[in-house]
Design an enzyme around this catalytic site. Structure first.
Site, PDB file in Angstrom:
ATOM      1  N   CYS A   2       9.203   7.936  -9.185  1.00 53.74           N
ATOM      2  CA  CYS A   2       9.816   9.338  -9.269  1.00 53.74           C
ATOM      3  C   CYS A   2      10.262   9.316  -7.450  1.00 53.74           C
ATOM      4  O   CYS A   2       8.691  10.343  -7.725  1.00 53.74           O
ATOM      5  CB  CYS A   2      10.239   9.887  -9.984  1.00 53.74           C
ATOM      6  SG  CYS A   2      10.601   9.156 -10.844  1.00 53.74           S
ATOM      7  N   ARG A  27       8.854   3.719  -3.095  1.00 50.51           N
ATOM      8  CA  ARG A  27       8.130   4.029  -3.769  1.00 50.51           C
ATOM      9  C   ARG A  27       9.187   3.455  -5.651  1.00 50.51           C
ATOM     10  O   ARG A  27       8.113   2.965  -6.398  1.00 50.51           O
ATOM     11  CB  ARG A  27       7.813   5.381  -4.647  1.00 50.51           C
ATOM     12  CG  ARG A  27       7.635   6.495  -3.099  1.00 50.51           C
ATOM     13  CD  ARG A  27       8.075   7.648  -3.649  1.00 50.51           C
ATOM     14  NE  ARG A  27       7.127   8.634  -4.605  1.00 50.51           N
ATOM     15  CZ  ARG A  27       6.010   9.255  -5.039  1.00 50.51           C
ATOM     16  NH1 ARG A  27       5.309   8.921  -3.844  1.00 50.51           N
ATOM     17  NH2 ARG A  27       5.560   9.594  -5.924  1.00 50.51           N
ATOM     18  N   TRP A  75      12.655   6.390 -11.484  1.00 53.24           N
ATOM     19  CA  TRP A  75      11.729   5.911 -11.723  1.00 53.24           C
ATOM     20  C   TRP A  75      11.755   5.731 -13.302  1.00 53.24           C
ATOM     21  O   TRP A  75      10.872   6.180 -14.196  1.00 53.24           O
ATOM     22  CB  TRP A  75      10.979   4.535 -11.756  1.00 53.24           C
ATOM     23  CG  TRP A  75      10.180   3.697 -11.951  1.00 53.24           C
ATOM     24  CD1 TRP A  75      10.645   3.038 -10.842  1.00 53.24           C
ATOM     25  CD2 TRP A  75       9.614   3.307 -12.266  1.00 53.24           C
ATOM     26  NE1 TRP A  75       9.932   1.650 -11.333  1.00 53.24           N
ATOM     27  CE2 TRP A  75       9.109   2.100 -12.201  1.00 53.24           C
ATOM     28  CE3 TRP A  75       8.813   4.264 -12.983  1.00 53.24           C
ATOM     29  CZ2 TRP A  75       8.140   1.431 -13.140  1.00 53.24           C
ATOM     30  CZ3 TRP A  75       7.888   3.295 -14.438  1.00 53.24           C
ATOM     31  CH2 TRP A  75       7.473   1.881 -14.685  1.00 53.24           C
ATOM     32  N   ASN A 101       8.769  14.405 -11.747  1.00 53.55           N
ATOM     33  CA  ASN A 101       8.307  13.806 -11.914  1.00 53.55           C
ATOM     34  C   ASN A 101       7.656  13.156 -12.723  1.00 53.55           C
ATOM     35  O   ASN A 101       6.823  14.395 -13.533  1.00 53.55           O
ATOM     36  CB  ASN A 101       7.833  13.053 -10.879  1.00 53.55           C
ATOM     37  CG  ASN A 101       8.645  12.634  -9.379  1.00 53.55           C
ATOM     38  OD1 ASN A 101       9.542  12.841  -9.622  1.00 53.55           O
ATOM     39  ND2 ASN A 101       7.741  12.494  -8.284  1.00 53.55           N
ATOM     40  N   GLY A 102       7.171  12.496 -13.792  1.00 53.69           N
ATOM     41  CA  GLY A 102       5.796  12.647 -14.723  1.00 53.69           C
ATOM     42  C   GLY A 102       6.754  11.892 -16.021  1.00 53.69           C
ATOM     43  O   GLY A 102       7.642  11.997 -16.297  1.00 53.69           O
ATOM     44  N   GLU A 487      -4.967 -12.073  -6.141  1.00 54.61           N
ATOM     45  CA  GLU A 487      -3.936 -11.629  -5.429  1.00 54.61           C
ATOM     46  C   GLU A 487      -2.793 -12.428  -4.637  1.00 54.61           C
ATOM     47  O   GLU A 487      -1.801 -11.734  -4.600  1.00 54.61           O
ATOM     48  CB  GLU A 487      -4.778 -10.662  -4.306  1.00 54.61           C
ATOM     49  CG  GLU A 487      -3.968 -10.690  -3.282  1.00 54.61           C
ATOM     50  CD  GLU A 487      -3.529  -8.911  -4.371  1.00 54.61           C
ATOM     51  OE1 GLU A 487      -3.611  -8.655  -5.024  1.00 54.61           O
ATOM     52  OE2 GLU A 487      -2.602  -8.856  -3.131  1.00 54.61           O
ATOM     53  N   LYS A 491       1.294 -11.511  -5.881  1.00 60.50           N
ATOM     54  CA  LYS A 491       2.156 -11.428  -4.284  1.00 60.50           C
ATOM     55  C   LYS A 491       2.941 -12.167  -5.635  1.00 60.50           C
ATOM     56  O   LYS A 491       4.632 -11.258  -4.910  1.00 60.50           O
ATOM     57  CB  LYS A 491       1.358 -11.731  -3.349  1.00 60.50           C
ATOM     58  CG  LYS A 491       0.461 -10.948  -2.705  1.00 60.50           C
ATOM     59  CD  LYS A 491       1.125  -9.137  -2.167  1.00 60.50           C
ATOM     60  CE  LYS A 491       0.780  -8.266  -2.998  1.00 60.50           C
ATOM     61  NZ  LYS A 491       0.111  -7.970  -3.030  1.00 60.50           N
ATOM     62  N   GLU A 494       5.220 -10.904  -7.773  1.00 61.77           N
ATOM     63  CA  GLU A 494       6.143  -9.496  -7.657  1.00 61.77           C
ATOM     64  C   GLU A 494       6.953  -9.456  -6.898  1.00 61.77           C
ATOM     65  O   GLU A 494       8.131  -8.434  -7.101  1.00 61.77           O
ATOM     66  CB  GLU A 494       5.319  -8.213  -7.852  1.00 61.77           C
ATOM     67  CG  GLU A 494       4.065  -8.305  -6.091  1.00 61.77           C
ATOM     68  CD  GLU A 494       3.402  -7.449  -6.647  1.00 61.77           C
ATOM     69  OE1 GLU A 494       2.726  -6.100  -6.288  1.00 61.77           O
ATOM     70  OE2 GLU A 494       2.327  -7.531  -5.158  1.00 61.77           O
ATOM     71  N   HIS A 510     -10.316 -26.447 -19.027  1.00 59.41           N
ATOM     72  CA  HIS A 510     -10.144 -24.902 -20.234  1.00 59.41           C
ATOM     73  C   HIS A 510      -8.728 -25.188 -20.850  1.00 59.41           C
ATOM     74  O   HIS A 510      -8.804 -24.497 -21.468  1.00 59.41           O
ATOM     75  CB  HIS A 510     -11.319 -24.563 -20.067  1.00 59.41           C
ATOM     76  CG  HIS A 510     -12.725 -25.023 -19.395  1.00 59.41           C
ATOM     77  ND1 HIS A 510     -13.469 -25.016 -20.010  1.00 59.41           N
ATOM     78  CD2 HIS A 510     -13.023 -24.488 -18.664  1.00 59.41           C
ATOM     79  CE1 HIS A 510     -14.538 -25.537 -19.755  1.00 59.41           C
ATOM     80  NE2 HIS A 510     -14.451 -24.780 -18.380  1.00 59.41           N
ATOM     81  N   LYS A 609       5.713   1.799  -6.348  1.00 62.15           N
ATOM     82  CA  LYS A 609       4.946   2.025  -5.387  1.00 62.15           C
ATOM     83  C   LYS A 609       3.979   2.619  -5.516  1.00 62.15           C
ATOM     84  O   LYS A 609       2.418   2.534  -5.513  1.00 62.15           O
ATOM     85  CB  LYS A 609       4.867   2.352  -3.650  1.00 62.15           C
ATOM     86  CG  LYS A 609       4.136   1.945  -2.337  1.00 62.15           C
ATOM     87  CD  LYS A 609       3.696   0.946  -2.729  1.00 62.15           C
ATOM     88  CE  LYS A 609       2.411   1.103  -1.577  1.00 62.15           C
ATOM     89  NZ  LYS A 609       1.941  -0.450  -1.334  1.00 62.15           N
TER      90      LYS A 609
HETATM   91  C1  F6R Z   1       0.582  -4.792  -6.131  1.00 55.48           C
HETATM   92  C2  F6R Z   1       0.398  -3.540  -5.771  1.00 55.48           C
HETATM   93  C3  F6R Z   1       0.229  -3.241  -7.572  1.00 55.48           C
HETATM   94  C4  F6R Z   1      -1.286  -2.005  -6.719  1.00 55.48           C
HETATM   95  C5  F6R Z   1      -1.595  -1.151  -8.286  1.00 55.48           C
HETATM   96  C6  F6R Z   1      -2.532   0.237  -8.282  1.00 55.48           C
HETATM   97  O1  F6R Z   1       0.919  -5.461  -5.024  1.00 55.48           O
HETATM   98  O2  F6R Z   1       0.554  -2.589  -5.412  1.00 55.48           O
HETATM   99  O3  F6R Z   1      -0.890  -4.443  -8.112  1.00 55.48           O
HETATM  100  O4  F6R Z   1      -2.564  -2.757  -7.013  1.00 55.48           O
HETATM  101  O5  F6R Z   1      -0.711  -0.632  -8.074  1.00 55.48           O
HETATM  102  O6  F6R Z   1      -2.046   0.918  -7.037  1.00 55.48           O
HETATM  103  P1  F6R Z   1      -3.116   1.741  -5.994  1.00 55.48           P
HETATM  104  O7  F6R Z   1      -3.396   1.095  -5.073  1.00 55.48           O
HETATM  105  O8  F6R Z   1      -2.364   2.744  -4.884  1.00 55.48           O
HETATM  106  O9  F6R Z   1      -4.086   2.773  -6.979  1.00 55.48           O
END
Ligand code: F6R
Length: 614
Positions: A2, A27, A75, A101-102, A487, A491, A494, A510, A609
């Protein structure tokens, strides 16, 4: 997650609020709304499911006048994304409006109590419960709005950043925070409010970051007043923002994600600036030097993080163990915080977070702190909650990351972890001079190698089209390339919504090898050094089962080129630094597959985000 924007000043609030909501779109959200007080002192609320553009269309023919207002992107947590559940929420009498928010954890208990007092609810949200509670307290106790907010928040269990406005009171916004960030911007006779600084930066660089359980009382023509929930007055700490506006814009790129991928050579230079000398022979990391004794005495390092930051942490774990000879464990913050972990006073907890606001990592920090550990933060957002909760730390200096999928923050985190490894290894006297000099020098050459790797953009764009058919992907790597495989898979899933899994290459046998067939693309990071020959054998195993191999190899490699279906060549670098360079083709591959599939790359579905709720 949010987003909150607020404005009180001498201009029309609505355009400022809408622009602010657009700045917060990154976000992640599913509905948007705005509350404004016009010249006649009416309190108008407009809200709708969908994007900020949908809100603009909805409000087009409405009265959006007024020089005070609050706005929100939601959100969904409690109640599906729809017009009714969107914020702002009115109180029963429609004299108050609130954005939040929250999560209010005890909302059902509070709701039950309010229902017994004849309050009715139109939404399924916890937020509506809070505004009804504020109104109930205000009416039944005959107190002013500030006191009512303070008393209501005293009853709330959970996390919140809120803003409240009142019909007939065009000179007041009340805001408060607990475990969810909130920034007050101070302009010339005008005030701004936002869940992060991005909507504020174009108006002022003077801000106050609220601390937990603080309330900001923003009145027209007065300095903002900060109090605790118990009404103890506090001295506002005005800080200067270091961000600039161009960092928040796409700068000619079609998406923030692509811009941020291309920014990486610069962000790594920024990250090293002032920390590595020009000759590349010396690393100075003040966070380590200032806490030298702690690192000398450390019996163990525990790394806590989530998502991409966790992957960076895993690379850090490999480096710190190899070159500093300190035992390291890595934890998902969400597991660590709830499993009563053993923490010793000589433990160092490294919390890694791009946003610095991730609820689980913040809670992990608080837990480890309460058990006496020394906490070191690696954050990107300056002044964020985690950076303020830690005892020491190093910023990544990657600049604002707007694309939801983390790219430049990841490589900056790995760079900081490299600098930390070199600095700690030196302080402890355990890293050999040869390793220290070689890795430091090589780290300096990484930005140039990234620039060279970015020249692969067109090649990757072209061949990524081939893989849009795929429903699944496997990513493999060994050693330092294993976290990178995780990673790469993250990517892809997502932003393209293709199912992808990362594995240590040797784990194939395995179980996952059962998945290999002619349809299965397997991305293998098979760079020189490390366990190159063993990875080559793993590729042979995949080819024997007719899998499609996309290999990331070191320039000039002939062996893997021969046996793989597609080959991407990256410049040779130090083994522990390969993830910095090889991350780029994986990011581009995910990006172009997602673009070809028509995905919303910068704001993928369901993602946020900054994950400020657990
Ligand atoms: C993936 C991504 C998320 C963040 C995770 C942690 O691309 O962005 O997996 O890495 O939500 O977020 P931070 O680093 O802000 O604690």
């Amino acid at each position: 997650m949010c987003g909150i924007v607020g404005y009180l000043g001498n201009k029309e609030a609505y355009p400022i609020l809408i622009k602010g909501l657009h700045r917060l779109e990154y976000r992640g959200y599913d509905s948007a709304g705005v509350a404004l007080i016009n010249k006649n002192n009416d309190l108008n609320v407009y809200k709708t499911r969908g994007k900020v553009a949908d809100l603009e269309a909805f409000a087009e023919s409405k009265d959006t006048s007024g020089s005070i207002g609050i706005a929100h992107t939601r959100w969904a947590t409690h109640g599906e994304p729809n017009n009714v559940n969107a914020h702002p929420h009115y109180s029963q009498s429609e004299t108050l409006a609130l954005i939040h928010n929250g999560i209010i954890e005890n909302y059902s208990v509070l709701k039950k109590e309010l229902l017994s007092k004849n309050y009715t609810f139109s939404s399924r949200t916890d937020t509506e419960v809070l505004i009804q509670l504020i109104e109930y307290i205000k009416e039944s106790n005959h107190v002013d709005l500030v006191t009512a907010v303070q008393l209501a928040l005293g009853q709330v269990v959970g996390a919140y950043a809120i803003a409240v406005v009142e019909k007939g009171n065009p000179d007041l916004i009340i805001a408060a925070r607990k475990s969810s960030p909130l920034v007050v911007g101070i302009g010339d006779g005008e005030y701004f409010l936002a869940s992060d600084a991005s909507p504020i930066i174009e108006y002022t660089d003077k801000v106050i970051y609220l601390d937990d359980e603080e309330i900001a009382i923003i009145r027209r023509h007065e300095e903002p007043k900060i109090t605790s929930i118990e009404n103890v007055e506090k001295t506002p700490q005005i800080q200067q923002l270091s961000m600039n506006l161009s960092q928040l814009e796409k700068g000619g790129y079609p998406h923030f994600m692509l811009k941020e991928i291309f920014e990486q050579p610069r962000t790594i230079r920024d990250c090293m600036s002032g920390r590595v000398n020009v000759e590349g022979t010396h690393v100075v990391l003040s966070g380590i030097l200032d806490n030298k004794e702690k690192f000398l005495k450390a019996g163990r390092i525990i790394i806590c993080a989530c998502g991409t930051s966790w992957h960076a942490g895993l690379i850090g774990m490999y480096m710190l163990e190899e070159y500093c000879r300190i035992p390291v464990v890595i934890e998902y913050s969400s597991e660590f915080r709830y499993r009563n972990p053993v923490i010793y006073p000589d433990d160092i907890v490294i919390a890694i977070s791009q946003s610095g606001e991730t609820a689980d990592t913040l809670a992990a920090v608080e837990l480890a702190k309460s058990r006496g550990a020394f906490i070191y933060g690696i954050c990107n957002v300056v002044g964020s909650s985690i950076s303020r909760a830690t005892h020491g730390g190093s910023y990544t200096h990657a600049g604002p990351e707007i694309g939801v999928a983390s790219t430049k923050a990841f490589t900056a985190q790995v760079s900081v972890l490299t600098l930390m490894t070199l600095a700690i290894g030196k302080v402890k006297g355990v890293i050999s001079e040869e390793n220290y000099l070689r890795i430091t020098k090589e780290l300096q050459s990484v930005p140039a190698k990234m620039e060279k790797t970015l020249l692969l953009n067109d090649q990757i764009k072209e061949f990524s089209k081939i893989f849009t058919y795929a429903k699944n992907f496997i990513y493999l790597g060994r050693g330092y390339n294993y976290p990178l495989a995780l990673e790469g898979a993250l990517k892809l899933k997502e932003i393209s919504y293709i199912h992808a899994e990362g594995y240590p290459a040797a784990e194939m046998k395995h179980g996952p090898i059962a998945l290999i067939d002619t349809e299965m693309p397997v991305v293998v990071i098979a760079t020189k050094k490390g366990m190159y020959e063993k990875v080559v054998s793993n590729i042979q195993e995949i080819k024997a089962r007719k899998g499609k191999v996309i290999a990331i190899v070191t320039e000039g490699d002939e062996i893997v080129k021969e046996i793989s279906d597609y080959c991407i060549e990256v410049p040779l670098t130090e083994e522990c630094l390969v993830p910095l360079v090889a991350a780029i083709p994986l990011q581009l591959l995910a990006y172009y597959i997602a673009v070809t599939k028509g995905r919303d790359v910068d704001q993928p579905r369901n993602l946020a985000k900054s994950v400020t709720v657990e």
